[in-house]
Design a protein around this motif. Structure first.
Motif, PDB file in Angstrom:
ATOM      1  N   ALA B 235       0.771  -1.234  -0.028  1.00  0.00           N
ATOM      2  CA  ALA B 235       0.092  -0.073  -0.031  1.00  0.00           C
ATOM      3  C   ALA B 235       0.958   1.217   0.147  1.00  0.00           C
ATOM      4  CB  ALA B 235      -0.863  -0.189   1.133  1.00  0.00           C
ATOM      5  N   HIS B 236       1.974   1.189   0.794  1.00  0.00           N
ATOM      6  CA  HIS B 236       2.858   2.547   0.847  1.00  0.00           C
ATOM      7  C   HIS B 236       3.449   2.661  -0.376  1.00  0.00           C
ATOM      8  CE1 HIS B 236       1.844   2.259   5.124  1.00  0.00           C
ATOM      9  NE2 HIS B 236       2.857   2.913   5.482  1.00  0.00           N
ATOM     10  N   SER B 237       3.832   1.646  -0.949  1.00  0.00           N
ATOM     11  CA  SER B 237       4.732   1.788  -2.354  1.00  0.00           C
ATOM     12  C   SER B 237       3.636   2.225  -3.706  1.00  0.00           C
ATOM     13  CB  SER B 237       5.434   0.735  -2.537  1.00  0.00           C
ATOM     14  OG  SER B 237       4.434  -0.556  -2.848  1.00  0.00           O
ATOM     15  N   GLU B 238       2.432   1.777  -3.516  1.00  0.00           N
ATOM     16  CA  GLU B 238       1.335   2.064  -4.602  1.00  0.00           C
ATOM     17  C   GLU B 238       0.724   3.270  -4.499  1.00  0.00           C
ATOM     18  OE1 GLU B 238       2.288   0.365  -7.262  1.00  0.00           O
ATOM     19  OE2 GLU B 238       3.888  -0.782  -6.501  1.00  0.00           O
ATOM     20  N   ALA B 239       0.465   3.596  -3.302  1.00  0.00           N
ATOM     21  CA  ALA B 239      -0.580   4.848  -3.172  1.00  0.00           C
ATOM     22  C   ALA B 239       0.199   5.993  -3.658  1.00  0.00           C
ATOM     23  CB  ALA B 239      -0.731   5.129  -1.602  1.00  0.00           C
ATOM     24  N   PRO B 240      -0.571   7.003  -4.097  1.00  0.00           N
ATOM     25  CA  PRO B 240      -0.096   8.415  -4.591  1.00  0.00           C
ATOM     26  C   PRO B 240       1.105   8.839  -3.263  1.00  0.00           C
ATOM     27  CG  PRO B 240      -2.273   8.300  -4.978  1.00  0.00           C
ATOM     28  CD  PRO B 240      -2.044   7.375  -3.940  1.00  0.00           C
ATOM     29  N   PRO B 241       2.165   9.577  -3.614  1.00  0.00           N
ATOM     30  CA  PRO B 241       3.023   9.916  -2.624  1.00  0.00           C
ATOM     31  C   PRO B 241       2.482  10.694  -1.443  1.00  0.00           C
ATOM     32  CG  PRO B 241       4.273  10.216  -4.662  1.00  0.00           C
ATOM     33  CD  PRO B 241       2.537   9.683  -4.950  1.00  0.00           C
TER      34      PRO B 241
END
Lengths: 203, 487
Positions: B235-241
């Motif tokens: 989730a952290h790597s694929e969410a918008p920054p």
């Protein structure tokens, strides 16, 4: 809750674990929610309890409508295979239910049958999430867990809190709505609601 | 209504109204309305934090709301990160379109989701009741999952689905624990779940212990504590920054605060040693699971995600040790981690614009071609590694010293060893990311870099001030108030 009703709720839950078709699973979960709503209404001692029972029934019908819309909008060419046979799923679910019943001490609900039914539904829900690959089935597993917890809340000796019950119903509906958005997009992207296609993120 | 209650209402209400506002305003006004609403909310949250921490002994506790030092600290962090995420969003949205909502509705859906997420997040630390806290934590899932899948790309859909399912299942087990807890209380009702009544009314016994474990394990799935952390790196790597920043810097510690409140409230029933040992156990396991990943060449956002796992472990250890030194470390760590981690995620927008390959691979030598971006990433990673004068270096020292102070020498020693190993991994990543061999020679300023560099400058000032504050914090009323809790 009578023993017969408790077993009926559990039987519906076990049926969700083994059935193949999404629409049948939706019908079973909805029947379970309505049965629980009926029990809550029958056992209501005041207006708050009755309102909570009504909210439970409305939540059951709303989720059923949402899930059936999803099923109709995302017709699978053929049912998504579970990867685990129905017998194995049932065995796992029953084993998990027995383990939970053994691990969790008696908690003082209004009947021992209710306690066992609650834990069985939680176990069945977890088993569905763990063993089914279809997105909708996995979502129904979450609903099954919540139905089990609702059963426990109904059978609390002092009754459940109206605010908390309404909040849980609203939260679950929101989660289901968001999951529906994901399901539709996954279906549009991959042509199937099979989570086996979602395995690219690994370290 | 007191000033604290007014500020709390504004901090929660403004982003909630903003979420509704961006749905109905004309398309061209969406961004302005969202930024204005989130700026107001951030200001109210920061003001509430200042008021709560200026007089930490003054408590406002009711069955539904609690405004104490811990809530003030957490609301302040959410306010800062929420505001910074709002400011970082235009640059992100300029570089992307939403596959989930389409190009027409993407911006509106993004800001509505972001404002709703901030509103619920701010409310979590202020919940004065376990039931309300659970509802709010569950609500953060609905608001944030849609943002995780915002791009609509297959990997984002996978991450969002995994996040939605695993955290909902975990919170289902937490809810089961709450029902067990209610059944164990005299009268057997869900009405007696305020933090104070839990501490006073819940009897000791097997049911309470099982309920406590179910609640904490369920919350652990949301906090991202190992071994129930599987959704976190995805989730952290694929969410918008800007959303990744909120997830890591604000959501995880906010839910951790709920777990801490549960532990504190149930200590009389389950035993101080048992309750704290559970938190320490999660902390040690999280560190042990995170460290090997910090040694691997990972994509930038994925590296930051595993660093979140490490830092949530450190905070768990601090609240588990629960001595004044450890709690001072926790306070510094929550703020320092939030600022540095958010900055790292914001840097991902220009990084991916400069080098799209960075979405799936480790990047090297960024400072050679993009000095500003390299410096920003270096500040973030150096701080997270605990490189002096990072405030996280001091907070980790405080947590470890607190462990020895608590008489938990083995856990403290294990923590020290694992943090040293984590430092080596992140320090290596820092050297490679900034000063390694550059893959691209393009020196054109990366898109979206200027706002990130401005946030980097502000972050540097905050981090240095925090490092200075870490020296006097252990002897202050703030730590005393954290140690005392609500009781």
């Amino acid at each position: 809750m009578s023993g017969t009703l408790a077993w009926a709720v559990v039987a519906l839950g076990l049926a969700v674990v083994v059935v193949r078709r999404r629409s049948v699973a939706v019908a079973l979960v909805t029947a379970q929610a309505l049965l629980l709503g009926g029990v809550a209404f029958a056992e209501a001692e005041n207006a708050d309890d009755a309102t909570a029972a009504l909210a439970l029934a409305v939540r059951g019908v709303a989720l059923a409508a949402l899930f059936l819309v999803i099923v109709s909008r995302t017709r699978e060419p053929r049912p998504v295979r579970a990867g685990v046979t129905p017998f194995a799923r049932a065995g796992l679910a029953i084993g998990l239910a027995l383990a939970l019943t053994w691990l969790v001490p008696s908690i003082g609900l209004e009947s021992g049958q209710s306690e066992r039914a609650m834990l069985a539904l939680v176990a069945f829900g977890a088993a569905v999430v763990a063993t089914r690959r279809a997105t909708l089935h996995q979502l129904l597993g979450i609903v099954l867990v919540e139905n089990g917890i609702v059963l426990g809340a109904i059978e609390l000796p002092g009754g459940a809190s109206l605010g908390i019950e309404l909040g849980v119903a609203l939260d679950l509906t929101l989660i289901a709505l968001v999951a529906a958005v994901f399901h539709e997009r996954i279906f549009a992207e991959f042509g199937s609601g099979d989570t086996a296609v979602l395995e690219s993120l690994r370290d | 209504m007191t000033s604290r209650e007014t500020l709390a209402l504004l901090a929660v209400g403004l982003p909630a109204v903003t979420a509704l506002g961006v749905i109905i305003v004309p398309r061209r006004a969406v961004q302005a309305v969202a930024l204005a609403g989130l700026a107001g909310s951030g200001a109210a949250a920061i003001a509430l934090a200042v008021v709560a921490l200026a007089d930490p002994a003054a408590l406002e506790v009711s069955d539904w709301v609690v405004i104490d030092a811990a809530a003030g600290l957490m609301v302040g962090v959410i306010g800062i990160v929420g505001l910074a995420s709002a400011l970082a969003s235009p640059a992100f949205l300029a570089t992307t379109t939403s596959g989930l909502f389409g190009s027409v509705h993407g911006t509106r859906a993004y800001y509505a989701g972001l404002a709703a997420f901030v509103a619920v997040l701010v409310a979590v630390p202020l919940a004065g009741n376990l039931g309300a806290a659970w509802l709010l934590v569950e609500a953060t899932t609905a608001a944030s999952a849609i943002l995780v899948g915002f791009s609509g790309k297959p990997r984002a859909l996978e991450a969002g689905w995994k996040y939605l399912l695993l955290t909902s299942l975990g919170l289902g087990f937490s809810l089961l624990g709450i029902v067990l807890l209610a059944s164990a209380t005299p009268g057997g009702t869900l009405d007696l779940l305020s933090w104070r009544s839990l501490a006073a009314d819940v009897p000791a016994g097997d049911t309470t212990l099982v309920a406590f474990l179910l609640i904490v394990v369920g919350l652990a799935a949301k906090i991202g504590w190992a071994p129930v952390h599987n959704w976190l790196p995805d989730a952290h790597s694929e969410a918008p920054p800007p959303v990744s920043a909120l997830l890591s810097a604000a959501l995880l510690p906010a839910v951790l605060l709920v777990a801490w409140r549960v532990e504190r409230a149930l200590e009389p029933a389950v035993g101080e040693d048992t309750g704290r040992s559970v938190l320490i156990g999660f902390g040690l396991v999280s560190l042990a699971v995170a460290i090997p990943f910090l040694w691997r060449p990972l994509a930038w956002k994925r590296l930051l995600a595993y660093s979140s796992l490490e830092h949530m472990g450190v905070i768990a250890l601090g609240v588990g040790f629960a001595t004044p030194l450890a709690l001072a470390g926790v306070a510094v760590h929550i703020v320092g981690h939030a600022v540095a981690k958010a900055l790292g995620f914001y840097a991902a927008t220009p990084l991916l614009g400069h080098e799209p390959r960075a979405a799936g691979h480790a990047v090297t030598g960024i400072a050679r071609t993009q000095p500003g971006l390299g410096a920003t990433m270096g500040i973030s990673l150096g701080t997270l590694a605990g490189l002096p004068p990072s405030p996280l270096f001091l907070s980790e020292i405080l947590v470890i010293a607190g462990g020895f102070q608590a008489g938990r020498s083995w856990a403290a020693a294990g923590t020290a060893v694992m943090l040293a190993l984590g430092f080596v991994g992140l320090a290596h990543a820092l050297v490679e990311t900034t000063g390694g061999r550059a893959r691209r020679r393009d020196r054109e300023v990366a898109p979206g870099l200027r706002p990130v560099m401005a946030l980097g400058a502000a972050s540097t000032v905050i981090l240095l001030a925090l490092a200075a504050a870490a020296f006097w914090l252990p002897d202050t009323d703030i730590v005393e108030a954290l140690a005392r809790g609500i009781g």
